[in-house]
Every structure is written in structure tokens, then in C-alpha cells.
Design a protein around this motif. Structure first.
Motif, PDB file in Angstrom:
ATOM      1  N   ILE A 232       0.873  -1.176   0.000  1.00  0.00           N
ATOM      2  CA  ILE A 232       0.000   0.000   0.000  1.00  0.00           C
ATOM      3  C   ILE A 232       0.907   1.222   0.000  1.00  0.00           C
ATOM      4  CG2 ILE A 232      -1.887   1.198   1.179  1.00  0.00           C
ATOM      5  CD1 ILE A 232      -2.545  -1.419   2.607  1.00  0.00           C
ATOM      6  N   GLY A 233       1.076   1.831  -1.152  1.00  0.00           N
ATOM      7  CA  GLY A 233       1.969   2.985  -1.214  1.00  0.00           C
ATOM      8  C   GLY A 233       2.539   3.157  -2.594  1.00  0.00           C
ATOM      9  N   SER A 320       2.012   6.053   3.063  1.00  0.00           N
ATOM     10  CA  SER A 320       0.550   5.972   3.051  1.00  0.00           C
ATOM     11  C   SER A 320      -0.067   6.877   4.100  1.00  0.00           C
ATOM     12  CB  SER A 320       0.105   4.522   3.282  1.00  0.00           C
ATOM     13  OG  SER A 320       0.654   3.672   2.306  1.00  0.00           O
ATOM     14  N   LEU A 321       0.563   6.971   5.255  1.00  0.00           N
ATOM     15  CA  LEU A 321       0.011   7.768   6.352  1.00  0.00           C
ATOM     16  C   LEU A 321       0.021   9.248   6.005  1.00  0.00           C
ATOM     17  CD1 LEU A 321       1.684   5.891   9.347  1.00  0.00           C
ATOM     18  CD2 LEU A 321      -0.599   5.543   8.393  1.00  0.00           C
ATOM     19  N   ILE A 322       1.121   9.727   5.455  1.00  0.00           N
ATOM     20  CA  ILE A 322       1.187  11.145   5.098  1.00  0.00           C
ATOM     21  C   ILE A 322       0.249  11.458   3.935  1.00  0.00           C
ATOM     22  CG2 ILE A 322       3.143  10.898   3.521  1.00  0.00           C
ATOM     23  CD1 ILE A 322       4.098  13.621   4.427  1.00  0.00           C
ATOM     24  N   THR A 323       0.029  10.485   3.045  1.00  0.00           N
ATOM     25  CA  THR A 323      -0.866  10.698   1.914  1.00  0.00           C
ATOM     26  C   THR A 323      -2.293  10.957   2.382  1.00  0.00           C
ATOM     27  OG1 THR A 323       0.493   9.288   0.506  1.00  0.00           O
ATOM     28  CG2 THR A 323      -1.762   9.688  -0.211  1.00  0.00           C
ATOM     29  N   LEU A 324      -2.707  10.245   3.436  1.00  0.00           N
ATOM     30  CA  LEU A 324      -4.081  10.363   3.929  1.00  0.00           C
ATOM     31  C   LEU A 324      -4.229  11.347   5.083  1.00  0.00           C
ATOM     32  CD1 LEU A 324      -5.216   6.617   4.053  1.00  0.00           C
ATOM     33  CD2 LEU A 324      -5.712   8.298   2.285  1.00  0.00           C
ATOM     34  N   SER A 325      -3.122  11.900   5.542  1.00  0.00           N
ATOM     35  CA  SER A 325      -3.127  12.571   6.830  1.00  0.00           C
ATOM     36  C   SER A 325      -3.928  13.860   6.894  1.00  0.00           C
ATOM     37  CB  SER A 325      -1.686  12.842   7.281  1.00  0.00           C
ATOM     38  OG  SER A 325      -1.042  13.670   6.335  1.00  0.00           O
ATOM     39  N   VAL A 331      -7.259   8.021   7.862  1.00  0.00           N
ATOM     40  CA  VAL A 331      -6.158   7.246   8.446  1.00  0.00           C
ATOM     41  C   VAL A 331      -6.727   6.177   9.365  1.00  0.00           C
ATOM     42  CG1 VAL A 331      -4.047   7.325   9.811  1.00  0.00           C
ATOM     43  CG2 VAL A 331      -4.605   9.234   8.306  1.00  0.00           C
ATOM     44  N   ASP A 332      -7.713   6.552  10.169  1.00  0.00           N
ATOM     45  CA  ASP A 332      -8.379   5.574  11.035  1.00  0.00           C
ATOM     46  C   ASP A 332      -8.941   4.410  10.219  1.00  0.00           C
ATOM     47  OD1 ASP A 332      -7.827   7.077  13.235  1.00  0.00           O
ATOM     48  OD2 ASP A 332      -9.887   7.629  13.703  1.00  0.00           O
ATOM     49  N   SER A 333      -9.591   4.747   9.112  1.00  0.00           N
ATOM     50  CA  SER A 333     -10.207   3.707   8.278  1.00  0.00           C
ATOM     51  C   SER A 333      -9.156   2.779   7.694  1.00  0.00           C
ATOM     52  CB  SER A 333     -11.016   4.348   7.145  1.00  0.00           C
ATOM     53  OG  SER A 333     -12.101   5.093   7.664  1.00  0.00           O
ATOM     54  N   LEU A 334      -8.028   3.344   7.258  1.00  0.00           N
ATOM     55  CA  LEU A 334      -6.954   2.519   6.714  1.00  0.00           C
ATOM     56  C   LEU A 334      -6.436   1.536   7.754  1.00  0.00           C
ATOM     57  CD1 LEU A 334      -4.701   1.759   4.690  1.00  0.00           C
ATOM     58  CD2 LEU A 334      -3.388   3.695   5.587  1.00  0.00           C
ATOM     59  N   ILE A 335      -6.127   2.032   8.945  1.00  0.00           N
ATOM     60  CA  ILE A 335      -5.562   1.162   9.984  1.00  0.00           C
ATOM     61  C   ILE A 335      -6.573   0.101  10.431  1.00  0.00           C
ATOM     62  CG2 ILE A 335      -4.538   1.106  12.289  1.00  0.00           C
ATOM     63  CD1 ILE A 335      -2.815   2.369  10.043  1.00  0.00           C
ATOM     64  N   ASN A 349       7.013   2.706   6.330  1.00  0.00           N
ATOM     65  CA  ASN A 349       8.105   3.544   5.831  1.00  0.00           C
ATOM     66  C   ASN A 349       7.538   4.950   5.647  1.00  0.00           C
ATOM     67  OD1 ASN A 349      10.155   4.739   4.301  1.00  0.00           O
ATOM     68  ND2 ASN A 349      10.587   2.859   3.178  1.00  0.00           N
ATOM     69  N   GLU A 350       7.947   5.895   6.511  1.00  0.00           N
ATOM     70  CA  GLU A 350       7.324   7.222   6.502  1.00  0.00           C
ATOM     71  C   GLU A 350       8.356   8.347   6.615  1.00  0.00           C
ATOM     72  OE1 GLU A 350       4.599   8.888   6.074  1.00  0.00           O
ATOM     73  OE2 GLU A 350       3.303   7.179   5.636  1.00  0.00           O
TER      74      GLU A 350
END
Length: 485
Positions: A232-233, A320-325, A331-335, A349-350
Motif C-alpha cells: 500500500i503505497g 501511506s500515512l502522510i498521503t491520507l493525513s 487514516v483511522d479507516s486505513l488502519i 516507511n514514513e
């Protein structure tokens, strides 16, 4: 969250001291070898066992011989010129001293230091709403900086333009109805993707983070015969090639099936990439399945993935986290979606930077240090007139700069956070950090040595998380996570 001073981060005393056992070294040699050698071996137009020819240009990587040693106009090599990161740190220290002496006469300083000081001083004056004084300093910066000069002049020019635009907005000088040049966003995204591909081929920083993450996953799945890898990324390909090569050469426990599921948006065209990987797998006699899942990251459901009971599942998140942040809900939904998959391991990897605070000066300084270090990295490996370098600077880093300069509305911030934040965030979902293996840490240190730029890399640990930095500034975090019931 309190941030350590950048001057301390530059101190080489905090560099990671790795003690690696012979067993760990052997594990790396057997599983991954040297990724640079693997990608070079399977370079452009290699003939496969099936007799087909395959163009591998997207995966090609030549081992670096180290930073460029381009000779500047003053006959000083690039290794002897002060880095942008160093100049910014010096400017921050000098500004404090000038304040103590109650003077703003920078005339006796070098031009690059003077530009950095002026930018930092302008940011502080802006934060105190001294707009006229701030604008005078910014006009000087923009007048005296040149796009094709030292990386510090490129950095300060980007920041100065956005900060001046922010001042115009605050003072009502900005004409919101002015005609704006049309931007072809589709072309801009294609250009950015091509630039990222070029950077992947020429900048060792990206490979070291990606390949170390792959080594972590390989160690975690151990002797599993059926492996399902969910990516995912960024879909750049080189880390897939390295993983497939490692698994195909696993002698003690031959792989029965490797499945890669690439999660991407409908705009991402990776079908050709899948064909190349399938041909590569065929050449290695590797049982392989490649799946493309067109979905937004925050809309993942378990039944989308064709999971099998006897497969070891690993998830790799790259930026991925910064993309959705910008949307914490996403982010909650992804996790939550990943947690429902119950993977054996998740590797993250962030970017390692904190520019989401409410204090303008903290955000400004943090993003300035980040961009200075990255511009230094680009300077060492890409020529100044390289078109891909210009695109990366203009599109990718400009977004980070605008995020830190143009607004004080916390709801609109990209949540560019450090590992300490994500550690607390994941704990809410019952996700706990796990140790990176000795072989993955050895892998990172070995790749740094092989890249020819070990003096500029910084490798350190934050608890169980590995931090990769450039010229003393941490830029990337790599961490591994387990899911509890």
C-alpha cells in the motif's frame, strides 16, 4: 511533543552502533544479497528463460559511486562546500546571537548565510505581524537568490515566495480574482511520477529504506511456504524484484506461492509492471500471482484480498500515512482495514518530520530543515539542470513548504508526524511495535557502505524504530508492527 535540537541531531555521537552476529550477516547474504547488484544484474532487456525479452528499465539500479564531485565556479569540490542543512543550522544560531546584540546587520556574512538569516528573521517578524519589515527581508532574499545556484538559495527562494504570498494574503494585497495560469494536473502527475522513478534509480536513500523494509518482512515470514505481500503505497517496483529474487533463491524451504497485491487508485497504471514481474518470476521458476486492487486506501475491506488460510500475510505501507493525513478519519479507516486483515507483520516507511503543530515558527523551522536536507541529497546525486530534480523540487517539496507556511488552520494540515506520534496512535488499535531483526539493521548499514555516501548518511534508532537521515537531519523512519487480538 518536544523536539530535539537539530544541532544535536547533527552530532555524529548519536550515530547507530550496530553489533551484528555472524548469523545475521549470513541471513542477509542468503536472503537479499546486495540489492544494487541484483537490480543491475536484471537490468535493461535481459533475456528470460522463456525466450522472451523484457524491458526492466523501471527496476534498473546501478550502484552509486558516491556523491557527485562537481567542481564549482570557485574550484571547490561539492564535498568541501557547506551543505544547505549546515547553513540553516548556522543561521539559526547566528540569529539568536544577533538578537542578543540587538542588531540586524548581516553585511559581514557570506551571501548564503545572509540569505538564510534573512529568511529566518522574516519568518519571526511575520509571526509578530511585522509584515512590512518581513516583506523587505523577503524581497532581498528573492532578489539575491538564484534558481541554479547552491541548494540553499533554491530552498530559501521557495520559502520566501510562499511566505511573501502569505503576507500579501494577510494584508489584503493578494488579488484573489487574478487570472491564474492553467495547470494540466494529469500531466503534472505524470511528470512527478517520472521524476520519482528517476530519483529511485539515482538516489540510494530511497532504496536503503525500501530494501531494509523488505529484509524485515523476509525475516518475519521465516520459513513460510506461501506468502501474501500487500503493498500500500508507492508502486516503483524495485523492492518487489529484490524480494522475489530472495525468495526464489531460498534453498532450505522452497517457496510454494508468492502473491503480491498492489493497492492503487484507478489512475495508477501498473498493469505493465505486473506483466514484467510475472515474466521475471517465470525466469526464476518462482510460483507467482500478481493482483491489482483499485481502491482508495481508506476503503479497504477484508473480502477484497482473496486471503488464504495457510499464507503468511505481510503489509507494507510506504508514505501511506502522510498521503491520507489531511483527513484523520481516513487514516483511522486505513488502519482498521489493515487490522481486520490480521497480518503477520506490518512495516511502515514514513517521512520523519513534525510540521503539524499550531506554532508557525516551529512548523517553519521543521519544514526548512527537512527541505534543506533533501535538497542537499538531490544536489549530491542529480545535476542542477536535471529536469526531474526541478520537478521534484517544484511539485513535491513545494507542497510540504506550502503546508507549513500558508495556513494556520490545523484542520487543513497534512499530519506530517514523527514516529513518537505514530507509536501512540497505533497503540489505540492494539498495534505494538516489534524489533527490527539484526539482519535488517545490518542490511541498512551494509547498503549505506555500498552506496558510497556513508559519511553523509545518519543511521540511528528511536526505541525499536530505525531513522535514516542526511547530513545530520532525520528524514525517514522504518518500523515494524504486530497486531494483538
Amino acid at each position: 511533543m518536544e523536539m530535539a535540537p537539530h544541532a544535536a541531531e547533527c552530532d555524529q555521537n548519536d550515530e547507530l552502533r550496530l553489533t551484528i552476529s555472524c548469523k545475521a550477516k549470513k541471513a542477509v547474504a542468503c536472503s537479499l544479497n546486495l540489492p544494487f547488484e541484483i537490480l543491475n544484474k536484471y537490468g535493461s532487456q535481459k533475456r528470460l528463460r522463456s525466450g522472451k525479452r523484457i524491458e526492466m528499465k523501471h527496476f534498473q539500479m546501478k550502484r552509486s559511486n558516491g556523491p557527485r564531485s562537481e567542481i564549482k565556479g570557485d574550484n571547490t569540490s561539492s564535498s568541501q562546500v557547506l551543505s544547505a542543512s549546515c547553513i540553516v543550522r548556522m543561521a539559526k544560531t547566528e540569529l539568536i546571537q544577533f538578537k542578543n546584540r540587538k542588531t540586524d546587520d548581516f553585511s559581514n556574512l557570506s551571501n548564503n548565510l545572509k540569505l538564510s538569516l534573512s529568511l529566518l528573521d522574516a519568518a519571526e517578524k511575520f509571526s509578530r505581524q511585522e509584515y512590512d519589515e518581513a516583506e523587505k527581508l523577503l524581497n532581498f532574499v528573492l532578489l539575491d537568490s538564484h534558481a541554479d545556484d547552491h541548494p540553499i538559495t533554491r530552498v530559501v527562494a521557495f520559502f520566501a515566495r510562499d511566505l511573501r504570498e502569505r503576507i500579501d494574503s494577510e494584508t489584503g494585497k493578494l488579488d484573489l480574482e487574478r487570472e491564474v495560469a492553467h495547470v494540466d494536473m494529469d500531466k503534472a502527475l505524470i511528470d512527478l511520477k517520472d521524476a520519482i522513478h528517476t530519483c529511485e534509480q539515482k538516489l540510494p536513500f530511497n532504496q536503503i529504506a525500501l530494501f531494509t523494509g523488505i529484509q524485515t518482512i523476509l525475516d518475519s515470514v521465516g520459513s513460510a511456504k506461501r506468502i501474501h505481500f500487500i503493498d500500500i503505497g508507492q508502486k516503483l517496483g524495485s523492492h518487489w524484484i529484490v524480494m522475489m529474487h530472495a525468495l526464489a533463491n531460498r534453498k532450505d524451504c522452497p517457496i510454494e506461492q508468492l502473491k503480491i497485491t498492489a493497492v492503487c487508485t484507478p489512475k495508477d497504471d501498473i498493469e505493465e509492471c505486473g506483466k514484467l514481474l510475472s515474466s521475471f518470476a517465470e525466469s526464476m521458476n518462482l510460483p507467482f500471482i500478481f493482483k491489482i486492487l483499485h481502491s482508495e486506501m481508506y476503503e479497504l475491506e477484508k473480502d477484497m484480498f482473496e486471503l488464504e488460510k495457510d499464507e503468511a500475510l505481510a503489509v507494507y505501507l510506504v508514505f501511506s500515512l502522510i498521503t491520507l493525513s489531511a483527513s484523520p478519519k481516513n487514516v483511522d479507516s486505513l488502519i482498521k482495514g489493515i487490522k481486520n486483515l490480521n497480518p503477520h507483520i506490518m512495516v511502515v516507511n514514513e517521512i520523519e518530520v513534525n510540521i503539524n503543530g499550531s506554532d508557525f515558527i516551529d512548523r517553519f523551522h521543521e519544514s526548512l530543515f527537512l527541505c534543506s536536507a533533501m535538497f542537499d541529497h538531490l544536489e549530491d546525486y542529480l545535476e542542477r539542470d536535471n529536469q526531474c530534480r526541478k520537478i521534484m523540487e517544484k511539485i513535491y517539496f513545494q507542497a510540504i513548504i506550502k503546508n507549513s507556511v500558508m495556513t494556520d488552520d490545523e484542520e487543513s494540515f497534512k499530519q506530517c508526524c514523527k514516529i513518537d506520534f505514530w507509536r501512540e496512535y497505533f497503540a489505540r488499535f492494539g498495534i505494538v511495535e516489534t524489533e527490527l531483526s539484526q539482519s535488517s539493521m545490518y542490511q541498512a548499514s551494509m547498503l549505506i557502505r555500498e552506496s558510497g555516501c556513508s559519511s553523509r548518511f545518519t543511521l540511528s534508532m528511536n526505541e525499536k524504530c530505525m531513522l535514516l537521515g542526511w547530513n545530520g537531519t532525520p528524514l525517514r523512519s522504518l518500523s515494524a508492527w504486530k497486531f494483538t487480538a
